[in-house]
Design an enzyme around this catalytic site. Structure first.
Site, PDB file in Angstrom:
ATOM      1  N   TYR A 158     -13.353   0.312   5.042  1.00  8.76           N
ATOM      2  CA  TYR A 158     -12.748   0.498   3.710  1.00  8.76           C
ATOM      3  C   TYR A 158     -13.751   0.159   2.602  1.00  8.76           C
ATOM      4  O   TYR A 158     -13.946   0.959   1.667  1.00  8.76           O
ATOM      5  CB  TYR A 158     -11.519  -0.410   3.618  1.00  8.76           C
TER       6      TYR A 158
HETATM    7  P1  NAP Z   1      -0.211   2.909  -1.838  1.00 12.24           P
HETATM    8  O1  NAP Z   1       0.970   2.235  -2.459  1.00 12.24           O
HETATM    9  O2  NAP Z   1      -0.420   2.858  -0.375  1.00 12.24           O
HETATM   10  O3  NAP Z   1      -0.215   4.423  -2.319  1.00 12.24           O
HETATM   11  C1  NAP Z   1      -1.231   5.277  -1.878  1.00 12.24           C
HETATM   12  C2  NAP Z   1      -1.080   6.600  -2.601  1.00 12.24           C
HETATM   13  O4  NAP Z   1      -2.056   7.495  -2.055  1.00 12.24           O
HETATM   14  C3  NAP Z   1       0.288   7.203  -2.396  1.00 12.24           C
HETATM   15  O5  NAP Z   1       0.739   7.738  -3.619  1.00 12.24           O
HETATM   16  C4  NAP Z   1       0.037   8.305  -1.390  1.00 12.24           C
HETATM   17  O6  NAP Z   1       0.872   9.404  -1.681  1.00 12.24           O
HETATM   18  C5  NAP Z   1      -1.410   8.704  -1.677  1.00 12.24           C
HETATM   19  N1  NAP Z   1      -2.021   9.293  -0.496  1.00 12.24           N
HETATM   20  C6  NAP Z   1      -2.200   8.701   0.727  1.00 12.24           C
HETATM   21  N2  NAP Z   1      -2.728   9.584   1.587  1.00 12.24           N
HETATM   22  C7  NAP Z   1      -2.886  10.759   0.895  1.00 12.24           C
HETATM   23  C8  NAP Z   1      -3.371  12.042   1.238  1.00 12.24           C
HETATM   24  N3  NAP Z   1      -3.831  12.334   2.479  1.00 12.24           N
HETATM   25  N4  NAP Z   1      -3.377  13.015   0.297  1.00 12.24           N
HETATM   26  C9  NAP Z   1      -2.919  12.748  -0.949  1.00 12.24           C
HETATM   27  N5  NAP Z   1      -2.453  11.555  -1.343  1.00 12.24           N
HETATM   28  C10 NAP Z   1      -2.432  10.565  -0.418  1.00 12.24           C
HETATM   29  O7  NAP Z   1      -1.584   2.414  -2.496  1.00 12.24           O
HETATM   30  P2  NAP Z   1      -1.889   1.238  -3.537  1.00 12.24           P
HETATM   31  O8  NAP Z   1      -1.758  -0.061  -2.822  1.00 12.24           O
HETATM   32  O9  NAP Z   1      -1.166   1.487  -4.803  1.00 12.24           O
HETATM   33  O10 NAP Z   1      -3.457   1.497  -3.754  1.00 12.24           O
HETATM   34  C11 NAP Z   1      -3.900   2.509  -4.638  1.00 12.24           C
HETATM   35  C12 NAP Z   1      -5.415   2.466  -4.727  1.00 12.24           C
HETATM   36  O11 NAP Z   1      -5.829   1.167  -5.106  1.00 12.24           O
HETATM   37  C13 NAP Z   1      -6.137   2.790  -3.423  1.00 12.24           C
HETATM   38  O12 NAP Z   1      -7.270   3.568  -3.683  1.00 12.24           O
HETATM   39  C14 NAP Z   1      -6.550   1.424  -2.907  1.00 12.24           C
HETATM   40  O13 NAP Z   1      -7.681   1.469  -2.093  1.00 12.24           O
HETATM   41  C15 NAP Z   1      -6.813   0.687  -4.216  1.00 12.24           C
HETATM   42  N6  NAP Z   1      -6.672  -0.764  -4.096  1.00 12.24           N
HETATM   43  C16 NAP Z   1      -5.478  -1.315  -3.771  1.00 12.24           C
HETATM   44  C17 NAP Z   1      -5.360  -2.692  -3.654  1.00 12.24           C
HETATM   45  C18 NAP Z   1      -4.068  -3.342  -3.295  1.00 12.24           C
HETATM   46  O14 NAP Z   1      -4.073  -4.571  -3.005  1.00 12.24           O
HETATM   47  N7  NAP Z   1      -2.940  -2.630  -3.302  1.00 12.24           N
HETATM   48  C19 NAP Z   1      -6.497  -3.499  -3.855  1.00 12.24           C
HETATM   49  C20 NAP Z   1      -7.701  -2.896  -4.184  1.00 12.24           C
HETATM   50  C21 NAP Z   1      -7.779  -1.530  -4.323  1.00 12.24           C
HETATM   51  P3  NAP Z   1       1.711  10.258  -0.586  1.00 12.24           P
HETATM   52  O15 NAP Z   1       2.152   9.311   0.471  1.00 12.24           O
HETATM   53  O16 NAP Z   1       2.789  10.873  -1.407  1.00 12.24           O
HETATM   54  O17 NAP Z   1       0.709  11.258  -0.122  1.00 12.24           O
END
Ligand code: NAP
Length: 251
Positions: A158
């Site tokens: 990641y």
């Molecule tokens: P999340 O709740 O898991 O949501 C992920 C999003 O990505 C969903 O809207 C999903 O939509 C979409 N997605 C997943 N696979 C996909 C695909 N194949 N094609 C198109 N869309 C896809 O994620 P989150 O926790 O909010 O994180 C969002 C971002 O922040 C990510 O890039 C993550 O690496 C980064 N981040 C998160 C954290 C954390 O602690 N949460 C920390 C650091 C960075 P569908 O399921 O509708 O496709």
């Protein structure tokens, strides 16, 4: 509605059906932007769209699977169609973050992580940044992580994908900045979203390592993304990777 500083702008947010992406879509709409909510799950996408519309905002759902480049290019075309020929703001937020030992990471998982976290932003920018440059302005915000700059055991795959996104942020700032397109990133720390809330203990353990000592809410991350997306607040910010990590990368 808050301030209308983004009135008339079209903003495409990937991964906007959940977590940080949906909070960002809502916050951009609060500023008056027409938000294109991208994701695979149309039911969740439409919920985000109706929540925005109920508050007087403008939004449309656009379905796309970003693991293949054809889907990425199609999303760009669909977004331009819905946006009346323009996309002014691109938030590269969609991402997956499987953690675990390097030896457990199957090649297919490696490919999926790099396809969604690196290749999709790359080709979305390829499709949309030249149009922004031709119109003399635009903003791109990449959603990165503190794991891109710190060596966490279990986050090699990641972290490597987001480290690539950090470099792309700087390279694109150099490439498109002279033509009016600002490219920046947020370096996010542990944040409570639909996905991370499923491992609450891990989330709290990681968050405890930072001065803030707690996970962020999605809205706190969205506020930083909107800051970087809005010319009214960040017109001279280019090529920045803004830590929004409760101080984790500072200690
Ligand atoms: P999340 O709740 O898991 O949501 C992920 C999003 O990505 C969903 O809207 C999903 O939509 C979409 N997605 C997943 N696979 C996909 C695909 N194949 N094609 C198109 N869309 C896809 O994620 P989150 O926790 O909010 O994180 C969002 C971002 O922040 C990510 O890039 C993550 O690496 C980064 N981040 C998160 C954290 C954390 O602690 N949460 C920390 C650091 C960075 P569908 O399921 O509708 O496709």
């Amino acid at each position: 509605m808050a301030s209308a500083s983004m009135q008339g702008k079209v903003a495409l947010v990937t991964g906007a059906t959940s977590g940080i992406g949906s909070a960002t879509a809502e916050a951009l709409a609060e500023r008056g932007a027409h938000v294109l909510v991208a994701g695979r799950d149309s039911a969740r996408g439409k919920d985000v769209v109706s929540a925005i519309q109920k508050r007087g905002g403008k939004a449309d759902f656009v379905g796309a699977d970003l693991r293949d480049t054809q889907g990425v290019r199609q999303l760009a075309q669909d977004a331009l169609g819905l946006g009346g020929g323009r996309v002014d703001v691109l938030v590269n937020n969609a991402g997956i973050y499987p953690f675990g030992p390097t030896e457990d990471m199957e090649e297919s998982l490696f490919d999926a992580v790099h396809a969604l976290n690196v290749k999709a932003p790359f080709y979305l920018v390829a499709e949309l940044a030249p149009g922004m440059a031709d119109r003399g302005g635009g903003a791109i915000v990449n959603v990165s992580t503190v794991a891109a700059v710190l060596g966490y055991s279990g986050m090699a795959l990641y972290g490597s994908s987001k480290a690539a996104l950090n470099l792309l942020t700087k390279a694109w700032a150099a490439e498109y900045g002279p033509r009016g397109v600002r490219v920046n990133a947020v370096q996010v720390g542990p944040t409570r979203t639909e996905t991370t809330a499923q491992s609450e203990e891990d989330l709290r353990r990681l968050a405890a390592q930072a001065p803030a000592g707690r996970p962020a809410s999605a809205a706190e991350i969205a506020a930083a993304i909107v800051y970087l997306a809005d010319d009214a607040t960040s017109s001279f910010v280019q090529g920045a990777i803004l830590p929004v990590d409760g101080g984790r990368s500072a200690v």
